[in-house]
Write a protein that holds these residues in place. Sequence first.
Motif, PDB file in Angstrom:
ATOM      1  N   ALA A  37       0.840  -1.268   0.044  1.00  0.00           N
ATOM      2  CA  ALA A  37       0.091  -0.070  -0.083  1.00  0.00           C
ATOM      3  C   ALA A  37       0.798   1.163   0.223  1.00  0.00           C
ATOM      4  N   ASP A  38       2.030   1.395   0.764  1.00  0.00           N
ATOM      5  CA  ASP A  38       2.802   2.557   0.862  1.00  0.00           C
ATOM      6  C   ASP A  38       4.090   2.460  -0.012  1.00  0.00           C
ATOM      7  N   ALA A  39       4.029   1.447  -1.024  1.00  0.00           N
ATOM      8  CA  ALA A  39       5.247   1.348  -1.957  1.00  0.00           C
ATOM      9  C   ALA A  39       5.355   2.442  -3.125  1.00  0.00           C
ATOM     10  N   GLU A  40       6.418   2.905  -3.209  1.00  0.00           N
ATOM     11  CA  GLU A  40       6.755   4.165  -4.131  1.00  0.00           C
ATOM     12  C   GLU A  40       6.505   3.587  -5.518  1.00  0.00           C
ATOM     13  N   SER A  41       6.889   2.503  -5.915  1.00  0.00           N
ATOM     14  CA  SER A  41       6.970   2.344  -7.427  1.00  0.00           C
ATOM     15  C   SER A  41       6.639   0.607  -7.167  1.00  0.00           C
ATOM     16  N   ILE A  42       6.013   0.102  -8.174  1.00  0.00           N
ATOM     17  CA  ILE A  42       5.640  -1.159  -8.507  1.00  0.00           C
ATOM     18  C   ILE A  42       6.067  -1.897  -9.703  1.00  0.00           C
ATOM     19  N   HIS A  43       6.726  -3.270  -9.354  1.00  0.00           N
ATOM     20  CA  HIS A  43       7.149  -3.752 -10.431  1.00  0.00           C
ATOM     21  C   HIS A  43       6.613  -5.230 -10.424  1.00  0.00           C
ATOM     22  N   LEU A  44       5.989  -5.581 -11.668  1.00  0.00           N
ATOM     23  CA  LEU A  44       5.148  -6.694 -11.894  1.00  0.00           C
ATOM     24  C   LEU A  44       5.913  -8.009 -11.331  1.00  0.00           C
ATOM     25  N   GLY A  45       7.515  -8.050 -11.581  1.00  0.00           N
ATOM     26  CA  GLY A  45       8.257  -9.112 -11.063  1.00  0.00           C
ATOM     27  C   GLY A  45       7.908  -9.426  -9.469  1.00  0.00           C
ATOM     28  N   GLU A  46       7.816  -8.478  -8.886  1.00  0.00           N
ATOM     29  CA  GLU A  46       7.626  -8.632  -7.575  1.00  0.00           C
ATOM     30  C   GLU A  46       6.307  -9.249  -6.831  1.00  0.00           C
ATOM     31  N   LEU A  47       5.496  -9.473  -7.680  1.00  0.00           N
ATOM     32  CA  LEU A  47       3.970  -9.668  -7.484  1.00  0.00           C
ATOM     33  C   LEU A  47       3.669 -11.408  -7.332  1.00  0.00           C
ATOM     34  N   GLY A  48       4.868 -12.211  -7.828  1.00  0.00           N
ATOM     35  CA  GLY A  48       4.646 -13.405  -7.894  1.00  0.00           C
ATOM     36  C   GLY A  48       3.852 -14.276  -6.765  1.00  0.00           C
ATOM     37  N   ASP A  49       4.269 -13.775  -5.603  1.00  0.00           N
ATOM     38  CA  ASP A  49       3.580 -14.804  -4.441  1.00  0.00           C
ATOM     39  C   ASP A  49       2.215 -14.236  -3.851  1.00  0.00           C
ATOM     40  N   GLU A  50       1.545 -13.275  -4.714  1.00  0.00           N
ATOM     41  CA  GLU A  50       0.223 -12.737  -4.142  1.00  0.00           C
ATOM     42  C   GLU A  50      -0.930 -13.638  -4.442  1.00  0.00           C
ATOM     43  N   SER A  51      -1.943 -13.117  -3.674  1.00  0.00           N
ATOM     44  CA  SER A  51      -3.218 -13.929  -3.621  1.00  0.00           C
ATOM     45  C   SER A  51      -4.061 -13.152  -4.416  1.00  0.00           C
ATOM     46  N   TRP A  52      -4.337 -13.588  -5.939  1.00  0.00           N
ATOM     47  CA  TRP A  52      -4.976 -12.745  -6.889  1.00  0.00           C
ATOM     48  C   TRP A  52      -6.455 -12.931  -6.897  1.00  0.00           C
ATOM     49  N   ILE A  53      -7.145 -11.778  -7.016  1.00  0.00           N
ATOM     50  CA  ILE A  53      -8.647 -11.924  -7.504  1.00  0.00           C
ATOM     51  C   ILE A  53      -9.147 -11.550  -8.940  1.00  0.00           C
ATOM     52  N   ALA A  54      -9.615 -12.198  -9.548  1.00  0.00           N
ATOM     53  CA  ALA A  54      -9.835 -12.065 -10.823  1.00  0.00           C
ATOM     54  C   ALA A  54     -11.205 -12.157 -11.450  1.00  0.00           C
ATOM     55  N   THR A  55     -11.577 -11.560 -12.676  1.00  0.00           N
ATOM     56  CA  THR A  55     -13.007 -11.918 -13.143  1.00  0.00           C
ATOM     57  C   THR A  55     -12.860 -13.263 -13.641  1.00  0.00           C
ATOM     58  N   LEU A  56     -13.925 -13.459 -14.367  1.00  0.00           N
ATOM     59  CA  LEU A  56     -14.063 -14.658 -15.057  1.00  0.00           C
ATOM     60  C   LEU A  56     -13.186 -14.808 -16.331  1.00  0.00           C
ATOM     61  N   GLU A  57     -12.835 -16.193 -16.429  1.00  0.00           N
ATOM     62  CA  GLU A  57     -11.849 -16.250 -17.833  1.00  0.00           C
ATOM     63  C   GLU A  57     -12.363 -15.891 -19.090  1.00  0.00           C
ATOM     64  N   SER A  58     -13.733 -15.675 -19.084  1.00  0.00           N
ATOM     65  CA  SER A  58     -14.465 -15.068 -20.086  1.00  0.00           C
ATOM     66  C   SER A  58     -14.474 -13.613 -20.485  1.00  0.00           C
ATOM     67  N   GLU A  59     -13.943 -12.935 -19.599  1.00  0.00           N
ATOM     68  CA  GLU A  59     -13.977 -11.455 -19.510  1.00  0.00           C
ATOM     69  C   GLU A  59     -12.625 -10.977 -19.730  1.00  0.00           C
ATOM     70  N   PRO A  60     -12.576  -9.906 -20.775  1.00  0.00           N
ATOM     71  CA  PRO A  60     -11.454  -9.193 -21.394  1.00  0.00           C
ATOM     72  C   PRO A  60     -10.327  -8.917 -19.992  1.00  0.00           C
ATOM     73  N   ALA A  61     -10.819  -8.338 -19.049  1.00  0.00           N
ATOM     74  CA  ALA A  61      -9.805  -7.927 -17.987  1.00  0.00           C
ATOM     75  C   ALA A  61      -9.049  -9.159 -17.526  1.00  0.00           C
ATOM     76  N   ARG A  62      -9.596 -10.409 -17.386  1.00  0.00           N
ATOM     77  CA  ARG A  62      -9.064 -11.322 -16.939  1.00  0.00           C
ATOM     78  C   ARG A  62      -8.000 -11.954 -17.827  1.00  0.00           C
ATOM     79  N   ARG A  63      -8.223 -11.856 -19.269  1.00  0.00           N
ATOM     80  CA  ARG A  63      -7.177 -12.062 -20.232  1.00  0.00           C
ATOM     81  C   ARG A  63      -6.112 -11.396 -20.222  1.00  0.00           C
TER      82      ARG A  63
END
Length: 308
Positions: free
Chosen positions: A182-208
């Motif tokens: 929450a307080d991070a100054e910058s975000i790198h995608l590679g740092e997010l590997g161990d997170e718990s993800w909440i996603a839309t359904l596979e049929s939705e473009p945001a999920r893809r």
Amino acid sequence: MLDPRRLRLLYEFANRGSIAATADALGYTASAVSQQLATLEKEAGVSLLDRTARSAALTDSGQKLVNHAAHILGAIEAAESDLAAQEEVPQGRVVVAAYPSAAVALAPPVAHRLRSHSAITLELHQASAAESTAQVRSGDVDIALIDDWSGTRRRSEVGSLSFHFLCHDPLVLVVPRDHPLADAESIHLGELGDESWIATLESEPARRALERLLRGAGITPYMQWQFEGLDTVLTLVARGLGISIVPEMAVRDRRYDVVVHDFDTPIVGRDVYAVHRTASAHRPAVATVLSLLRTAARSRLGNKETDA
């Protein structure tokens, strides 16, 4: 002589696929639609529908007349638009269909600015991009707001429809307020590997889009949480159940108690378009609402690249 009202019924039938669906869409009974189409066949002097006990389909002659009907109905609308263009004050009803996050994000600023156009009545409802585009083509809707995830700019005109680029809606990271990021100054995608993800359904473009991003960063996400709609996803992120990556427009108004992070490098998102029938371009009320939508989209996302 062919009756334009019956041509509209035939055109609707071609788009909706059945007499029952046509009747439901236009507020008629199925028997009334069937009778009107039978009358149109007599006017045309050829068989337009191949009927069975349970269904009906266009004949070759019916399809040819549908093609002509599209041009005829477009010409009628163009004539009405030219006459309406003589109005000193834009007036009339404008119907807009939009995907949910665009409806929520753009309705308030458009409604606010419409207060200075008291003769215009705006009706807005939610629909998917495919549904709303079909509704514009059929005449049920004047303007559709659609999202395009292809990354390729659409042509300004496709057949009888005009496409106006409104803005680019980038993807952003959303996390709970008590999350370590929450307080991070910058975000790198590679740092997010161990997170718990909440996603839309596979049929939705945001999920893809989310999965493409994570795979590109070498992350195979564990998708324990999958829900229909971004509103549900953002609500669950706010409850602390995980994190997600969503289009900025879905969270821009900060209705959700989450922290939003841009990425340190630009992340591909979606392009937002307004679609209308080219023949309706000269209707002052439609032109006014299009202008308000462009202004609202630009102000919501700070996006200065819009069509003139």
